[in-house]
Enzyme design. Structure first.
Site, PDB file in Angstrom:
ATOM      1  N   GLY A  60     -12.338   3.976   4.011  1.00 55.73           N
ATOM      2  CA  GLY A  60     -11.797   4.817   2.931  1.00 55.73           C
ATOM      3  C   GLY A  60     -12.643   4.715   1.677  1.00 55.73           C
ATOM      4  O   GLY A  60     -12.126   4.727   0.563  1.00 55.73           O
ATOM      5  N   ALA A  61     -13.974   4.646   1.863  1.00 53.37           N
ATOM      6  CA  ALA A  61     -14.871   4.337   0.733  1.00 53.37           C
ATOM      7  C   ALA A  61     -15.509   5.564   0.105  1.00 53.37           C
ATOM      8  O   ALA A  61     -16.422   5.451  -0.706  1.00 53.37           O
ATOM      9  CB  ALA A  61     -15.952   3.351   1.194  1.00 53.37           C
ATOM     10  N   ASP A  76     -12.154   8.087  11.788  1.00 56.38           N
ATOM     11  CA  ASP A  76     -10.714   8.010  11.559  1.00 56.38           C
ATOM     12  C   ASP A  76     -10.292   6.621  12.038  1.00 56.38           C
ATOM     13  O   ASP A  76     -10.347   6.327  13.242  1.00 56.38           O
ATOM     14  CB  ASP A  76     -10.002   9.111  12.356  1.00 56.38           C
ATOM     15  CG  ASP A  76      -8.483   9.033  12.225  1.00 56.38           C
ATOM     16  OD1 ASP A  76      -7.965   8.009  11.729  1.00 56.38           O
ATOM     17  OD2 ASP A  76      -7.822   9.998  12.652  1.00 56.38           O
ATOM     18  N   VAL A  77      -9.873   5.765  11.106  1.00 57.47           N
ATOM     19  CA  VAL A  77      -9.599   4.374  11.470  1.00 57.47           C
ATOM     20  C   VAL A  77      -8.420   4.221  12.429  1.00 57.47           C
ATOM     21  O   VAL A  77      -8.250   3.152  13.023  1.00 57.47           O
ATOM     22  CB  VAL A  77      -9.369   3.481  10.223  1.00 57.47           C
ATOM     23  CG1 VAL A  77     -10.605   3.415   9.360  1.00 57.47           C
ATOM     24  CG2 VAL A  77      -8.153   3.936   9.417  1.00 57.47           C
ATOM     25  N   TYR A 117       5.372   3.516   3.714  1.00 57.08           N
ATOM     26  CA  TYR A 117       4.252   2.833   3.056  1.00 57.08           C
ATOM     27  C   TYR A 117       4.581   1.358   2.786  1.00 57.08           C
ATOM     28  O   TYR A 117       3.758   0.474   3.015  1.00 57.08           O
ATOM     29  CB  TYR A 117       3.957   3.586   1.758  1.00 57.08           C
ATOM     30  CG  TYR A 117       2.763   3.132   0.969  1.00 57.08           C
ATOM     31  CD1 TYR A 117       1.464   3.482   1.344  1.00 57.08           C
ATOM     32  CD2 TYR A 117       2.921   2.383  -0.198  1.00 57.08           C
ATOM     33  CE1 TYR A 117       0.372   3.089   0.583  1.00 57.08           C
ATOM     34  CE2 TYR A 117       1.837   1.989  -0.960  1.00 57.08           C
ATOM     35  CZ  TYR A 117       0.560   2.353  -0.565  1.00 57.08           C
ATOM     36  OH  TYR A 117      -0.524   1.964  -1.328  1.00 57.08           O
ATOM     37  N   ALA A 118       5.815   1.099   2.313  1.00 62.08           N
ATOM     38  CA  ALA A 118       6.219  -0.284   2.040  1.00 62.08           C
ATOM     39  C   ALA A 118       6.209  -1.110   3.326  1.00 62.08           C
ATOM     40  O   ALA A 118       5.772  -2.269   3.333  1.00 62.08           O
ATOM     41  CB  ALA A 118       7.611  -0.299   1.409  1.00 62.08           C
ATOM     42  N   ALA A 126       4.368  -0.552   5.986  1.00 56.60           N
ATOM     43  CA  ALA A 126       2.968  -0.764   6.385  1.00 56.60           C
ATOM     44  C   ALA A 126       2.326  -1.852   5.522  1.00 56.60           C
ATOM     45  O   ALA A 126       1.617  -2.733   6.029  1.00 56.60           O
ATOM     46  CB  ALA A 126       2.189   0.545   6.259  1.00 56.60           C
ATOM     47  N   LYS A 127       2.575  -1.793   4.211  1.00 63.28           N
ATOM     48  CA  LYS A 127       1.903  -2.736   3.304  1.00 63.28           C
ATOM     49  C   LYS A 127       2.471  -4.153   3.448  1.00 63.28           C
ATOM     50  O   LYS A 127       1.746  -5.138   3.266  1.00 63.28           O
ATOM     51  CB  LYS A 127       2.010  -2.234   1.862  1.00 63.28           C
ATOM     52  CG  LYS A 127       1.195  -0.961   1.589  1.00 63.28           C
ATOM     53  CD  LYS A 127      -0.241  -1.079   2.076  1.00 63.28           C
ATOM     54  CE  LYS A 127      -1.173  -0.082   1.417  1.00 63.28           C
ATOM     55  NZ  LYS A 127      -2.550  -0.158   1.977  1.00 63.28           N
TER      56      LYS A 127
HETATM   57  P1  NAP Z   1      -7.470   7.303  -2.291  1.00 59.68           P
HETATM   58  O1  NAP Z   1      -8.157   7.612  -3.583  1.00 59.68           O
HETATM   59  O2  NAP Z   1      -6.462   8.261  -1.777  1.00 59.68           O
HETATM   60  O3  NAP Z   1      -8.603   7.032  -1.198  1.00 59.68           O
HETATM   61  C1  NAP Z   1      -8.257   6.751   0.140  1.00 59.68           C
HETATM   62  C2  NAP Z   1      -9.437   7.074   1.029  1.00 59.68           C
HETATM   63  O4  NAP Z   1      -9.062   6.761   2.383  1.00 59.68           O
HETATM   64  C3  NAP Z   1      -9.820   8.561   0.997  1.00 59.68           C
HETATM   65  O5  NAP Z   1     -11.215   8.710   0.853  1.00 59.68           O
HETATM   66  C4  NAP Z   1      -9.329   9.060   2.343  1.00 59.68           C
HETATM   67  O6  NAP Z   1     -10.104  10.123   2.901  1.00 59.68           O
HETATM   68  C5  NAP Z   1      -9.514   7.820   3.208  1.00 59.68           C
HETATM   69  N1  NAP Z   1      -8.755   7.916   4.461  1.00 59.68           N
HETATM   70  C6  NAP Z   1      -7.512   8.416   4.628  1.00 59.68           C
HETATM   71  N2  NAP Z   1      -7.161   8.373   5.917  1.00 59.68           N
HETATM   72  C7  NAP Z   1      -8.219   7.835   6.583  1.00 59.68           C
HETATM   73  C8  NAP Z   1      -8.461   7.543   7.961  1.00 59.68           C
HETATM   74  N3  NAP Z   1      -7.545   7.796   8.907  1.00 59.68           N
HETATM   75  N4  NAP Z   1      -9.663   6.999   8.309  1.00 59.68           N
HETATM   76  C9  NAP Z   1     -10.590   6.776   7.355  1.00 59.68           C
HETATM   77  N5  NAP Z   1     -10.417   7.007   6.048  1.00 59.68           N
HETATM   78  C10 NAP Z   1      -9.240   7.553   5.657  1.00 59.68           C
HETATM   79  O7  NAP Z   1      -6.706   5.890  -2.369  1.00 59.68           O
HETATM   80  P2  NAP Z   1      -6.879   4.607  -3.336  1.00 59.68           P
HETATM   81  O8  NAP Z   1      -5.904   4.752  -4.445  1.00 59.68           O
HETATM   82  O9  NAP Z   1      -8.309   4.339  -3.627  1.00 59.68           O
HETATM   83  O10 NAP Z   1      -6.274   3.473  -2.373  1.00 59.68           O
HETATM   84  C11 NAP Z   1      -7.080   2.663  -1.539  1.00 59.68           C
HETATM   85  C12 NAP Z   1      -6.199   1.632  -0.860  1.00 59.68           C
HETATM   86  O11 NAP Z   1      -5.505   0.865  -1.843  1.00 59.68           O
HETATM   87  C13 NAP Z   1      -5.126   2.242   0.037  1.00 59.68           C
HETATM   88  O12 NAP Z   1      -4.929   1.422   1.167  1.00 59.68           O
HETATM   89  C14 NAP Z   1      -3.892   2.222  -0.844  1.00 59.68           C
HETATM   90  O13 NAP Z   1      -2.715   2.225  -0.084  1.00 59.68           O
HETATM   91  C15 NAP Z   1      -4.112   0.923  -1.598  1.00 59.68           C
HETATM   92  N6  NAP Z   1      -3.382   0.876  -2.870  1.00 59.68           N
HETATM   93  C16 NAP Z   1      -3.627   1.776  -3.868  1.00 59.68           C
HETATM   94  C17 NAP Z   1      -2.898   1.688  -5.052  1.00 59.68           C
HETATM   95  C18 NAP Z   1      -3.101   2.644  -6.193  1.00 59.68           C
HETATM   96  O14 NAP Z   1      -2.340   2.555  -7.179  1.00 59.68           O
HETATM   97  N7  NAP Z   1      -4.065   3.559  -6.159  1.00 59.68           N
HETATM   98  C19 NAP Z   1      -1.943   0.679  -5.199  1.00 59.68           C
HETATM   99  C20 NAP Z   1      -1.728  -0.205  -4.166  1.00 59.68           C
HETATM  100  C21 NAP Z   1      -2.454  -0.110  -3.002  1.00 59.68           C
HETATM  101  P3  NAP Z   1      -9.692  11.661   2.682  1.00 59.68           P
HETATM  102  O15 NAP Z   1      -9.967  11.947   1.251  1.00 59.68           O
HETATM  103  O16 NAP Z   1     -10.608  12.434   3.583  1.00 59.68           O
HETATM  104  O17 NAP Z   1      -8.253  11.787   3.031  1.00 59.68           O
END
Ligand code: NAP
Length: 253
Positions: free
Chosen positions: A13-14, A63-64, A154-155, A157-158
């Site tokens: 997801g980078a 796709d992970v 989501y909760a 899963a986390k």
């Molecule tokens: P984000 O901006 O939505 O980025 C997530 C990335 O994951 C996107 O590039 C997305 O690709 C990719 N992705 C989605 N489904 C995928 C799959 N099946 N295989 C490979 N890649 C996939 O999210 P973020 O806020 O940076 O969050 C990153 C992580 O931190 C997540 O696990 C999230 O649950 C966790 N987190 C975030 C927050 C927060 O406040 N932001 C808080 C707690 C935890 P597409 O764009 O193509 O969909």
């Protein structure tokens, strides 16, 4: 300055958000980084940021939640960048809804990407780590693991990722592999922007309201999380395993 061995890391997801900041940070510390996301075209910007700074990076589509794609992606990384011995399971999606409105698909998609995705990626990488006698696994949990309205999927899963992390720490420790979880609070990314839209608020107002309830009086940025992940992946963190670190600007209730 390179503070780490020249090992290969995979960050899922980078293409953007926390994953992109983490990929850039690990590359700055001397790791070759596989920038993995659903579509490698979207990884280009992260790869360019890394290579422009003199680092090594490879964009990988995957796709992970798909076993075949995970197997192929990890094999490609091993062949083109070197055996992956650092893994950051960061890919994530939201399908928020109150329980009575949550569909089977909402549940399955979230559990599949976060939990099954972390399982598949870790299983595919672990033999490279065992062979190297070194490994660093970091799983992205969340403050939502403690429970959050509208996020039953989501909760779950986390919270599941925290149990997964602790189990990996116990099973893999004897091979020089550590596993830890980073659990962010509110981080400004497209994910939280999506939540603002869902609750019908502008993103700036949404962030301001969130910041008021956070002890350090601001929301997080992806680099706040990348720094915590970088610590767990460092050579010096070899005696820290099975931990969950909340990166939330204060303690959580
Ligand atoms: P984000 O901006 O939505 O980025 C997530 C990335 O994951 C996107 O590039 C997305 O690709 C990719 N992705 C989605 N489904 C995928 C799959 N099946 N295989 C490979 N890649 C996939 O999210 P973020 O806020 O940076 O969050 C990153 C992580 O931190 C997540 O696990 C999230 O649950 C966790 N987190 C975030 C927050 C927060 O406040 N932001 C808080 C707690 C935890 P597409 O764009 O193509 O969909």
């Amino acid at each position: 300055m390179s503070t780490t061995e020249p090992r290969t890391a995979i960050v899922t997801g980078a293409a953007r958000g926390i994953g992109a900041a983490t990929a850039v940070r690990l590359a700055a510390e001397g790791r070759a980084v596989a920038v993995l996301d659903l579509d490698e075209k979207n990884c280009r910007e992260t790869v360019e940021r890394i290579t422009a700074a003199g680092g090594r990076a490879l964009a990988v589509s995957c796709d992970v939640s798909d076993t075949g794609q995970v197997t192929a992606a990890v094999a490609r990384v091993a062949a083109e960048l070197g055996p992956p011995t650092v893994l950051v399971n960061n890919a994530g999606v939201l399908r928020d809804n109150l329980l009575f409105k949550m569909s089977d698909a909402d549940w399955d998609t979230v559990l599949n990407v976060h939990l099954r995705g972390a399982f598949l990626m870790t299983r595919a990488c672990q033999s490279h780590m065992v062979d190297a006698g070194f490994g660093r696994i970091v799983n992205l949990s969340s403050s939502s693991a403690l429970g959050n309205r509208g996020q039953a999927n989501y909760a779950a899963a986390k919270a599941g990722l925290q149990g997964f992390t602790k189990t990996l720490a116990k099973e893999l420790g004897k091979f020089g592999i550590t596993a830890n979880a980073v659990a962010p609070g509110f981080i400004a990314t497209e994910m939280t922007e999506q939540t603002a839209q869902r609750v019908g608020m502008g993103f700036e107002d949404f962030k301001k309201a969130a910041a008021a309830a956070i002890p350090v009086q601001r929301v997080g940025v992806p680099e706040d999380v990348a720094g915590a992940i970088a610590y767990f992946t460092a050579e010096e963190a070899g005696f820290v395993s099975g931990q969950v670190l909340y990166v939330a600007g204060g303690p959580l209730d």
